[in-house]
Design a protein around this motif. Structure first.
Motif, PDB file in Angstrom:
ATOM      1  N   ALA A 101      29.942 -83.370   6.215  1.00 35.01           N
ATOM      2  CA  ALA A 101      30.087 -82.571   4.991  1.00 35.01           C
ATOM      3  C   ALA A 101      28.754 -81.989   4.563  1.00 35.01           C
ATOM      4  CB  ALA A 101      30.661 -83.435   3.867  1.00 35.01           C
ATOM      5  N   ALA A 102      28.799 -80.775   4.013  1.00 37.17           N
ATOM      6  CA  ALA A 102      27.610 -80.174   3.420  1.00 37.17           C
ATOM      7  C   ALA A 102      27.284 -80.889   2.119  1.00 37.17           C
ATOM      8  CB  ALA A 102      27.841 -78.686   3.170  1.00 37.17           C
ATOM      9  N   SER A 103      26.040 -80.755   1.668  1.00 44.61           N
ATOM     10  CA  SER A 103      25.631 -81.411   0.435  1.00 44.61           C
ATOM     11  C   SER A 103      26.303 -80.764  -0.757  1.00 44.61           C
ATOM     12  CB  SER A 103      24.111 -81.334   0.281  1.00 44.61           C
ATOM     13  OG  SER A 103      23.702 -79.988   0.167  1.00 44.61           O
ATOM     14  N   ASP A 104      26.487 -81.534  -1.803  1.00 45.90           N
ATOM     15  CA  ASP A 104      27.031 -81.020  -3.058  1.00 45.90           C
ATOM     16  C   ASP A 104      25.886 -80.723  -4.014  1.00 45.90           C
ATOM     17  OD1 ASP A 104      29.701 -81.351  -2.248  1.00 45.90           O
ATOM     18  OD2 ASP A 104      29.631 -83.478  -2.793  1.00 45.90           O
ATOM     19  N   ASP A 105      25.907 -79.559  -4.613  1.00 44.52           N
ATOM     20  CA  ASP A 105      24.893 -79.227  -5.616  1.00 44.52           C
ATOM     21  C   ASP A 105      25.502 -78.322  -6.675  1.00 44.52           C
ATOM     22  OD1 ASP A 105      24.871 -76.569  -4.608  1.00 44.52           O
ATOM     23  OD2 ASP A 105      23.350 -77.123  -3.131  1.00 44.52           O
ATOM     24  N   ALA A 106      24.692 -77.996  -7.652  1.00 42.85           N
ATOM     25  CA  ALA A 106      25.190 -77.225  -8.793  1.00 42.85           C
ATOM     26  C   ALA A 106      25.582 -75.808  -8.411  1.00 42.85           C
ATOM     27  CB  ALA A 106      24.124 -77.184  -9.889  1.00 42.85           C
ATOM     28  N   ALA A 107      25.103 -75.331  -7.259  1.00 43.85           N
ATOM     29  CA  ALA A 107      25.411 -73.958  -6.859  1.00 43.85           C
ATOM     30  C   ALA A 107      26.893 -73.749  -6.627  1.00 43.85           C
ATOM     31  CB  ALA A 107      24.634 -73.595  -5.586  1.00 43.85           C
ATOM     32  N   ASP A 108      27.642 -74.844  -6.406  1.00 43.15           N
ATOM     33  CA  ASP A 108      29.075 -74.720  -6.180  1.00 43.15           C
ATOM     34  C   ASP A 108      29.796 -74.175  -7.410  1.00 43.15           C
ATOM     35  OD1 ASP A 108      28.906 -75.636  -3.615  1.00 43.15           O
ATOM     36  OD2 ASP A 108      29.286 -77.714  -4.141  1.00 43.15           O
ATOM     37  N   ASP A 109      29.221 -74.376  -8.589  1.00 36.65           N
ATOM     38  CA  ASP A 109      29.868 -73.947  -9.821  1.00 36.65           C
ATOM     39  C   ASP A 109      29.493 -72.519 -10.221  1.00 36.65           C
ATOM     40  OD1 ASP A 109      31.024 -76.475 -10.046  1.00 36.65           O
ATOM     41  OD2 ASP A 109      29.251 -77.277 -11.060  1.00 36.65           O
ATOM     42  N   VAL A 110      28.657 -71.868  -9.423  1.00 33.53           N
ATOM     43  CA  VAL A 110      28.197 -70.525  -9.745  1.00 33.53           C
ATOM     44  C   VAL A 110      29.154 -69.514  -9.128  1.00 33.53           C
ATOM     45  CG1 VAL A 110      26.296 -68.881  -9.514  1.00 33.53           C
ATOM     46  CG2 VAL A 110      25.817 -71.318  -9.844  1.00 33.53           C
ATOM     47  N   ALA A 111      29.508 -68.487  -9.874  1.00 33.24           N
ATOM     48  CA  ALA A 111      30.415 -67.456  -9.377  1.00 33.24           C
ATOM     49  C   ALA A 111      29.789 -66.715  -8.200  1.00 33.24           C
ATOM     50  CB  ALA A 111      30.746 -66.473 -10.492  1.00 33.24           C
ATOM     51  N   LEU A 112      30.651 -66.192  -7.319  1.00 37.99           N
ATOM     52  CA  LEU A 112      30.172 -65.528  -6.115  1.00 37.99           C
ATOM     53  C   LEU A 112      29.262 -64.357  -6.448  1.00 37.99           C
ATOM     54  CD1 LEU A 112      30.185 -65.125  -3.062  1.00 37.99           C
ATOM     55  CD2 LEU A 112      32.305 -63.821  -3.313  1.00 37.99           C
ATOM     56  N   GLY A 113      29.630 -63.556  -7.470  1.00 40.53           N
ATOM     57  CA  GLY A 113      28.796 -62.419  -7.843  1.00 40.53           C
ATOM     58  C   GLY A 113      27.395 -62.835  -8.244  1.00 40.53           C
ATOM     59  N   GLU A 114      27.302 -63.946  -8.969  1.00 37.12           N
ATOM     60  CA  GLU A 114      25.983 -64.415  -9.385  1.00 37.12           C
ATOM     61  C   GLU A 114      25.188 -64.942  -8.190  1.00 37.12           C
ATOM     62  OE1 GLU A 114      23.935 -67.545 -12.572  1.00 37.12           O
ATOM     63  OE2 GLU A 114      26.090 -67.107 -12.661  1.00 37.12           O
ATOM     64  N   LYS A 115      25.894 -65.575  -7.244  1.00 41.25           N
ATOM     65  CA  LYS A 115      25.203 -66.036  -6.042  1.00 41.25           C
ATOM     66  C   LYS A 115      24.597 -64.863  -5.291  1.00 41.25           C
ATOM     67  CE  LYS A 115      28.006 -70.169  -5.143  1.00 41.25           C
ATOM     68  NZ  LYS A 115      28.913 -70.829  -4.183  1.00 41.25           N
ATOM     69  N   LEU A 116      25.360 -63.776  -5.167  1.00 42.33           N
ATOM     70  CA  LEU A 116      24.851 -62.594  -4.481  1.00 42.33           C
ATOM     71  C   LEU A 116      23.651 -62.012  -5.221  1.00 42.33           C
ATOM     72  CD1 LEU A 116      28.175 -60.788  -3.493  1.00 42.33           C
ATOM     73  CD2 LEU A 116      26.668 -62.112  -2.023  1.00 42.33           C
ATOM     74  N   ALA A 117      23.737 -61.982  -6.541  1.00 49.41           N
ATOM     75  CA  ALA A 117      22.628 -61.447  -7.332  1.00 49.41           C
ATOM     76  C   ALA A 117      21.370 -62.288  -7.142  1.00 49.41           C
ATOM     77  CB  ALA A 117      23.023 -61.400  -8.811  1.00 49.41           C
ATOM     78  N   ARG A 118      21.545 -63.612  -7.108  1.00 48.89           N
ATOM     79  CA  ARG A 118      20.387 -64.494  -6.909  1.00 48.89           C
ATOM     80  C   ARG A 118      19.786 -64.289  -5.519  1.00 48.89           C
ATOM     81  NH1 ARG A 118      22.305 -70.401  -9.308  1.00 48.89           N
ATOM     82  NH2 ARG A 118      22.576 -69.757 -11.487  1.00 48.89           N
ATOM     83  N   THR A 119      20.649 -64.095  -4.522  1.00 51.36           N
ATOM     84  CA  THR A 119      20.158 -63.870  -3.166  1.00 51.36           C
ATOM     85  C   THR A 119      19.341 -62.591  -3.097  1.00 51.36           C
ATOM     86  OG1 THR A 119      22.064 -65.017  -2.220  1.00 51.36           O
ATOM     87  CG2 THR A 119      20.834 -63.559  -0.762  1.00 51.36           C
ATOM     88  N   LEU A 120      19.882 -61.512  -3.651  1.00 51.64           N
ATOM     89  CA  LEU A 120      19.172 -60.232  -3.624  1.00 51.64           C
ATOM     90  C   LEU A 120      17.890 -60.290  -4.440  1.00 51.64           C
ATOM     91  CD1 LEU A 120      22.227 -57.816  -3.947  1.00 51.64           C
ATOM     92  CD2 LEU A 120      20.895 -58.336  -1.887  1.00 51.64           C
ATOM     93  N   ALA A 121      17.880 -61.111  -5.499  1.00 54.80           N
ATOM     94  CA  ALA A 121      16.687 -61.216  -6.335  1.00 54.80           C
ATOM     95  C   ALA A 121      15.509 -61.823  -5.583  1.00 54.80           C
ATOM     96  CB  ALA A 121      16.998 -62.051  -7.585  1.00 54.80           C
TER      97      ALA A 121
END
Length: 247
Positions: free
Chosen positions: A195-215
């Motif tokens: 299993a992959a690790s569990d972290d708080a990023a799982d609760d972040v919406a996909l759009g916000e994840k993409l924004a953080r990546t591009l940032a």
């Protein structure tokens, strides 16, 4: 044969050995495909490579979420199937049984699968560290040492099939396609599910994840790395697309 091998006094765990072997099996076939792609498909082969690496770039933006939704093993099995499908479509196109556009589309699907596969690879090494206490840098060192043998196996087999058995490039591609589906079976049957690790990023919406990546690209160090990777990628594309075809 690896049972007694030691790395800094610590034997690689079975999960890492199997994991590395799965990748060797898959890329033994894929490196052969990449070697012959532009030779057998001509200009279409270039577009297949463009589709693979362009889709790979796009796929990296969503691959972490895919890996968490599907799990590491299922992600790698599905990605390996995308590679194997590309093998079959390219061989069919080279054999005149499928249009070149199908090979380009399969290349795009393979590129997305590659993004998921390599994201899962890093997460799997981290999972080995958590479960077996084998440091992640040792995991990566062991993995890449074993992974490098794929080229030896793949190109050696192609040389035997062409020089020894007298087969043509298209026949070699069909053999590679068969080998790639065998690799999918190895992934599905042998790969231990970690299993992959569990972290708080799982609760972040996909759009916000993409924004953080591009940032991340606003950072100076990321910009420098990105420039060097683009340069290295251009060299690799030139090599596989032009140099090997001329050779």
């Amino acid at each position: 044969p690896l049972a007694d091998e030691k790395v800094d006094g610590l034997a690689p765990p079975p999960s890492l050995r199997i994991f590395s072997g799965c990748f060797v099996a898959l890329f033994t076939a894929f490196l052969v495909l990449q070697q012959f792609l532009t030779s057998v498909l001509g200009t279409t082969g270039f577009w297949v490579l463009v589709a693979i690496y362009g889709a790979f770039f796009a796929g990296t933006l969503v691959s972490p979420s895919v890996c968490r939704r599907l799990g590491l093993k299922a992600s790698m099995v599905a990605s390996a199937a995308a590679y194997a499908t590309l093998h079959v479509v390219v061989a069919a196109a080279a054999d005149g049984r499928a249009p070149g556009a199908c090979a380009v589309a399969a290349g795009g699907a393979c590129g997305v699968g590659a993004a998921v596969l390599w994201t899962a690879q890093g997460a799997y090494c981290a999972a080995v560290e958590r479960r077996d206490g084998f440091a992640v840098e040792r995991c990566q060192s062991y993995f890449w040492g074993r992974f490098s043998t794929a080229g030896c196996f793949g190109f050696g087999a192609a040389l035997l099939l062409i020089g020894g058995a007298g087969l043509g490039a298209v026949a070699v591609l069909w053999a590679a396609a068969l080998a790639s589906w065998a690799a999918v079976a190895v992934f599905a049957a042998a790969l231990p599910p970690l299993a992959a690790s569990d972290d708080a990023a799982d609760d972040v919406a996909l759009g916000e994840k993409l924004a953080r990546t591009l940032a991340l690209f606003s950072r100076r160090d990321v910009q420098l790395k990105a420039a060097s990777f683009v340069h290295l990628g251009a060299q690799e594309g030139l090599y596989w697309g032009c140099v090997t075809a001329r050779m």
